[in-house]
Design an enzyme around this catalytic site. Structure first.
Site, PDB file in Angstrom:
ATOM      1  N   LEU A  64       0.839  -1.200   0.000  1.00 38.00           N
ATOM      2  CA  LEU A  64       0.000   0.000   0.000  1.00 38.00           C
ATOM      3  C   LEU A  64       0.877   1.255   0.000  1.00 38.00           C
ATOM      4  CD1 LEU A  64      -2.898   0.876  -0.122  1.00 38.00           C
ATOM      5  CD2 LEU A  64      -3.022   0.773   2.367  1.00 38.00           C
ATOM      6  N   ASP A  65       1.919   1.241   0.817  1.00 38.07           N
ATOM      7  CA  ASP A  65       2.859   2.362   0.867  1.00 38.07           C
ATOM      8  C   ASP A  65       4.234   1.863   0.413  1.00 38.07           C
ATOM      9  OD1 ASP A  65       4.027   4.791   1.289  1.00 38.07           O
ATOM     10  OD2 ASP A  65       3.872   4.760   3.481  1.00 38.07           O
ATOM     11  N   ASN A 172      10.577 -10.729   0.313  1.00 33.52           N
ATOM     12  CA  ASN A 172       9.459 -11.098  -0.560  1.00 33.52           C
ATOM     13  C   ASN A 172       9.956 -12.025  -1.668  1.00 33.52           C
ATOM     14  OD1 ASN A 172       7.203 -11.301  -2.170  1.00 33.52           O
ATOM     15  ND2 ASN A 172       6.755  -9.116  -2.171  1.00 33.52           N
ATOM     16  N   SER A 175       5.833 -12.922  -4.601  1.00 32.64           N
ATOM     17  CA  SER A 175       4.984 -12.184  -5.530  1.00 32.64           C
ATOM     18  C   SER A 175       4.850 -12.978  -6.827  1.00 32.64           C
ATOM     19  CB  SER A 175       5.584 -10.815  -5.843  1.00 32.64           C
ATOM     20  OG  SER A 175       4.895 -10.222  -6.931  1.00 32.64           O
ATOM     21  N   TYR A 318      -4.761  -5.123   4.168  1.00 26.50           N
ATOM     22  CA  TYR A 318      -4.535  -4.307   2.970  1.00 26.50           C
ATOM     23  C   TYR A 318      -5.863  -4.150   2.232  1.00 26.50           C
ATOM     24  CZ  TYR A 318      -2.438  -2.715  -1.484  1.00 26.50           C
ATOM     25  OH  TYR A 318      -2.110  -2.010  -2.613  1.00 26.50           O
TER      26      TYR A 318
END
EC number: 1.3.5.2
Length: 336
Positions: A64-65, A172, A175, A318
């Site tokens: 989100l940020d 991460n 993804s 989120y």
């Protein structure tokens, strides 16, 4: 109370425009009469996880940020921790637009953003400026043009740059929108990456005289055998936490809904039970060896409690936040 009006306005724009507008203007509302729109004073629900103190167990999930430009605004909403990123060594524009889609009947979101971000140096500058007193996690990834065989180097570059500014570092490898990235979740590739990260963590801990925990973010689309293998690798390599889960490629819950055929990762309510089951299986495999941060489809206090009951120590939101607004943070913290 005001958020339904704001959402009605924002949903007139395409999802990425709405996101960009929010990131641009939210910080400008701080310190104005309008910040009562999202500022919340919440009850304390303190927890200690990975050796870190959290004022409450509800965090903002990564994505989100991405560039850390709204940390103080999100902090004012009462989050116990904020995860920024995913960030890569070099700035990159991400995948072609359109790449973000609302699945409104299911309160879901499909994204194929592709780690669009302004680069790790920009993110670190934003984190250094933030006044937020809670835990800031920094989520790191690899650049799209870095061959997967050299992906480890990108994670190490990011780790070097964020270590002194992060409460924890999230790795991460799950993804679905960076080609080949999920292959790092399996077998020797995972062991090699985690071993390298652990060595660097120990070197940086000695350099900065502080220990910053490492958490790995995994996909929901893993078999039971794969979950068990991931758990064994996390334990073997001394990783401090695991974030479960990222978005799913599964479309079973939305097969007849608008945008179901779009490529990318699905988040929101359709992911809720799938991610909870992964947490449950992961908790069994880990047997308390390291904590789980539960994320995926949390849109109510009840959904958050389900994640905790399945074995999570912390939760993140989120998509539920997009659909429900800042009051969701207060609801979960108050009733968890």
């Amino acid at each position: 109370m005001l958020y339904p009006l704001a959402r009605h306005f924002l949903f007139k724009f395409n999802p990425e425009q709405a996101h960009d507008l929010s990131i641009k203007y939210l910080p400008r509302l701080l310190g104005t009469p309008l910040d009562c729109f999202f500022r919340h004073s919440l009850p304390k629900r303190p927890v200690t996880v990975m050796g870190l103190y959290f004022a409450n167990p509800v965090g903002l999930a990564a994505g989100l940020d991405k560039d850390g430009e709204c940390i103080d605004a999100f902090g004012a909403m009462g989050f116990g921790f904020i995860e920024v990123g995913t960030v890569t060594p070099k700035p990159q524009s991400g995948n072609d637009k359109p790449r973000l889609f609302r699945v409104i009947p299911a309160e879901g979101i499909i994204n194929r953003m592709g780690f669009n971000n302004k680069g790790v140096d920009h993110l670190v500058a934003q984190v250094k400026k933030a006044k937020y007193q809670g835990v800031i996690g920094i989520n790191i990834g690899k650049n799209k043009d870095t061959p997967i065989e050299q992906g480890k180097d990108d994670y190490l570059i990011c780790m070097d740059k964020v270590y002194d500014h992060a409460g924890y570092i999230a790795v991460n490898i799950s993804s679905p929108n960076t080609p080949g990235l999920r292959s790092l979740q399996y077998g020797d590739a995972l062991d090699e990456l985690l071993a390298a990260l652990k060595v660097r963590q120990q070197e940086l801990a000695a350099q900065y005289k502080k220990y910053v925990p490492l958490a790995v973010k995994i996909a929901p689309d893993l078999s039971l055998d794969e979950i068990n293998q991931v758990a064994a690798s996390l334990i073997k390599n001394g990783i401090d936490g695991v974030i479960a889960t990222n978005t799913t490629l599964d479309r079973e819950m939305i097969y007849d809904m608008p945008h179901a055929g779009e490529a990318g990762g699905l988040s929101g309510r359709p992911l809720q039970h799938k991610s909870t089951e992964v947490i449950r299986q992961l908790a069994k495999a880990l047997d308390g060896a390291l904590p789980i941060i539960g994320v995926g489809g949390i849109d109510s206090a009840m959904a958050a409690r389900e994640k905790l009951a399945a074995g999570a120590s912390l939760v993140q939101i989120y998509s539920g936040f997009i659909y429900k607004g800042p009051s969701l943070v207060k609801e979960i913290v108050t009733h968890i």
